[in-house]
Design a protein around this motif. Structure first.
Motif, PDB file in Angstrom:
ATOM      1  N   VAL A 242       0.863  -1.184   0.000  1.00 56.78           N
ATOM      2  CA  VAL A 242       0.000   0.000   0.000  1.00 56.78           C
ATOM      3  C   VAL A 242       0.898   1.232   0.000  1.00 56.78           C
ATOM      4  O   VAL A 242       1.724   1.416   0.893  1.00 56.78           O
ATOM      5  N   LEU A 243       0.730   2.063  -1.029  1.00 52.87           N
ATOM      6  CA  LEU A 243       1.578   3.231  -1.242  1.00 52.87           C
ATOM      7  C   LEU A 243       0.716   4.476  -1.404  1.00 52.87           C
ATOM      8  O   LEU A 243      -0.451   4.395  -1.801  1.00 52.87           O
ATOM      9  N   GLN A 244       1.306   5.619  -1.112  1.00 55.06           N
ATOM     10  CA  GLN A 244       0.650   6.897  -1.370  1.00 55.06           C
ATOM     11  C   GLN A 244       1.138   7.427  -2.717  1.00 55.06           C
ATOM     12  O   GLN A 244       2.324   7.658  -2.905  1.00 55.06           O
ATOM     13  N   ALA A 251      -2.748   0.249  -4.110  1.00 55.82           N
ATOM     14  CA  ALA A 251      -2.147  -1.061  -3.881  1.00 55.82           C
ATOM     15  C   ALA A 251      -1.377  -1.474  -5.133  1.00 55.82           C
ATOM     16  O   ALA A 251      -1.883  -1.343  -6.244  1.00 55.82           O
ATOM     17  N   VAL A 252      -0.166  -1.958  -4.906  1.00 53.72           N
ATOM     18  CA  VAL A 252       0.650  -2.505  -5.991  1.00 53.72           C
ATOM     19  C   VAL A 252       1.061  -3.911  -5.570  1.00 53.72           C
ATOM     20  O   VAL A 252       1.649  -4.098  -4.500  1.00 53.72           O
ATOM     21  N   ARG A 253       0.722  -4.894  -6.388  1.00 47.46           N
ATOM     22  CA  ARG A 253       1.091  -6.267  -6.065  1.00 47.46           C
ATOM     23  C   ARG A 253       2.596  -6.417  -5.957  1.00 47.46           C
ATOM     24  O   ARG A 253       3.356  -5.783  -6.700  1.00 47.46           O
ATOM     25  N   GLY A 291      12.040   4.159   3.308  1.00 48.77           N
ATOM     26  CA  GLY A 291      11.924   5.488   3.914  1.00 48.77           C
ATOM     27  C   GLY A 291      10.509   5.829   4.288  1.00 48.77           C
ATOM     28  O   GLY A 291       9.821   5.049   4.966  1.00 48.77           O
ATOM     29  N   SER A 292      10.009   6.978   3.818  1.00 46.65           N
ATOM     30  CA  SER A 292       8.668   7.429   4.186  1.00 46.65           C
ATOM     31  C   SER A 292       7.583   6.512   3.615  1.00 46.65           C
ATOM     32  O   SER A 292       6.447   6.508   4.094  1.00 46.65           O
ATOM     33  N   ALA A 293       7.912   5.717   2.599  1.00 46.62           N
ATOM     34  CA  ALA A 293       6.938   4.774   2.027  1.00 46.62           C
ATOM     35  C   ALA A 293       6.769   3.546   2.906  1.00 46.62           C
ATOM     36  O   ALA A 293       5.867   2.733   2.694  1.00 46.62           O
TER      37      ALA A 293
END
Length: 330
Positions: A242-244, A251-253, A291-293
Motif C-alpha cells: 500500500v503506497l501513497q 495497492a501494488v502487487r 523510507g517514508s513509504a
C-alpha cells in the motif's frame, strides 16, 4: 434428496453485552457455492457462522434460507449442519455409530441408519475404519468422519469452522482438495470460516473479507485479490504493497514491483534498502525499507533473482507500471 437453497443474511447483528461482534451485515450466499468467511481473530466470522447454525442467538436482523426465515429455529430444524473445529466425535462409540448418531436420535432403525452411515463413509473414503473408535484415527481421518456425520442430515448448507487449522501443512492441502471435491459432488453450499488467505483463495467461489464485525469486501477470489477495495483488504489478503501516490492510497502487487540496481533512464519512483531475502522456491521475496513509504515487499521469480542475486543491505530502485497501481478507498 438434498435441496440447494440460497442463504441470506439481512442486517444481521450479534452483540455480547455492550460489544458488537457482528454489525448489521448483509450478504447472499448463492446455492451450490463454496464461500469463505475470511478475516483475523475477533472480526466476527465465527459468530456469523454460529448464528447461521443456530448456536448463537441473533441480536437483530434475519437469516433466510430459500426465502424462509430460520432466524429463531433450533439448529436441527434449519436445514444446515455444522462441522466443529475440534470435530466433537463421541470417543466411546464406533466411527459408524458416530456418523449414524443423529439418525438414532430421530428414531430411525439401526439397519437403515447404519446403511446410510456406510454410504457417507464411502463418500469420504473411510469405510474400512467403520468399526474403529475415534482415538484410533489420525486427525485427518477424524475430520473425514466429522464430515460424514454432518452430511448424514442432508443439509442444504454445510458450515465449517476452521476445519483445517489442526492439520499439518501437507494434510491441510490434501484436505482442501477433498473438501472442494465433496462440495462439487454434493452440489450443496459450503460456508467455511478461516483466517488463512491461501485457504480461502484455493477453496472459495466467493470470499467474504470481514473486519471489525463488518464485511469489508466480497467477491470472487480473483477479484478480491486483484482489486482490493480498502487498505485493510489489500494488506490482509496478502501480496500487496500500500503506497501513497499523489496523496491517495494505492495497492501494488508485490510481483508487479520492479526492482533494479540502477535508476534507469526514466528514474526511480522509490529507493529502498533490502532488509531480508526469503527464498520460497519458485519465487524470492525481498523485504524492503523504503523510507517514508515504509516497509514493502517485492516478489521476484527465482530465475530473475539468481541471475543476479541481491544481497541484504543493498540499495535498490523501485518502479511499477501505472496500470499496476490499484486505487483504494481513502
Amino acid at each position: 434428496m438434498i435441496k440447494t437453497l440460497n442463504l441470506e443474511l439481512v442486517a444481521t447483528v450479534k452483540r455480547y453485552g455492550d460489544t458488537v461482534a457482528v454489525d448489521a451485515i448483509n450478504h447472499k450466499f448463492k446455492s451450490g457455492t463454496y464461500s469463505c468467511l475470511l478475516g483475523p481473530s475477533g472480526c466476527g466470522k465465527s459468530s456469523t457462522l454460529r448464528m447461521i447454525a443456530g448456536h448463537e442467538q441473533v441480536s437483530e436482523g434475519d437469516i433466510l434460507l430459500g426465502g424462509a426465515n430460520i432466524t429463531d429455529l433450533p439448529p436441527a430444524s434449519r436445514g444446515t449442519a455444522m462441522m466443529f473445529q475440534n470435530y466433537a466425535l463421541f470417543p466411546h462409540i464406533s466411527v459408524a455409530d458416530n456418523v449414524a448418531f443423529s439418525q438414532k436420535m430421530q428414531g430411525i432403525a439401526k439397519p437403515a441408519r447404519l446403511k446410510r452411515a456406510m454410504e457417507l463413509l464411502e463418500l469420504v473414503d473411510m469405510v474400512s475404519y467403520a468399526d474403529r473408535l475415534p482415538d484410533q484415527l489420525s486427525g485427518g481421518q477424524q475430520q473425514r468422519v466429522a464430515l460424514a456425520r454432518a452430511l448424514i442430515t442432508e443439509p442444504s448448507v454445510l458450515l465449517l469452522d476452521e476445519p483445517l487449522s489442526a492439520l499439518d501443512p501437507f494434510l491441510r492441502i490434501k484436505m482442501r482438495l477433498e473438501l472442494k471435491r465433496l462440495q462439487r459432488e454434493l452440489g450443496i453450499s459450503f460456508i467455511h470460516v478461516t483466517h488463512s488467505q491461501d485457504e480461502a483463495l484455493a477453496l472459495a467461489d466467493d470470499i467474504i473479507v470481514m473486519n471489525g464485525g463488518k464485511i469489508e469486501q466480497a467477491g470472487s477470489p480473483r477479484s478480491v485479490f486483484n482489486a482490493p477495495k480498502t487498505e485493510f483488504v489489500a494488506k490482509f489478503i496478502g501480496g500487496h504493497n500500500v503506497l501513497q501516490v499523489k496523496g491517495a492510497p494505492v495497492a501494488v502487487r508485490a510481483d508487479r514491483l520492479e526492482v533494479s540496481r540502477t535508476t534507469g533512464d526514466g528514474g526511480a519512483r522509490l529507493t529502498a534498502a533490502v532488509r531480508d531475502v526469503e527464498y520460497l522456491g519458485s519465487t524470492v521475496n525481498l523485504a524492503l525499507e523504503a523510507g517514508s513509504a515504509g516497509d514493502l515487499t517485492a516478489a521476484m521469480s527465482d530465475e530473475a533473482f539468481f541471475a543476479d542475486p541481491i544481497e541484504i543491505g543493498t540499495t535498490v530502485f523501485l518502479n511499477w507500471k501505472p496500470e499496476d497501481a490499484h486505487s483504494l478507498a481513502a
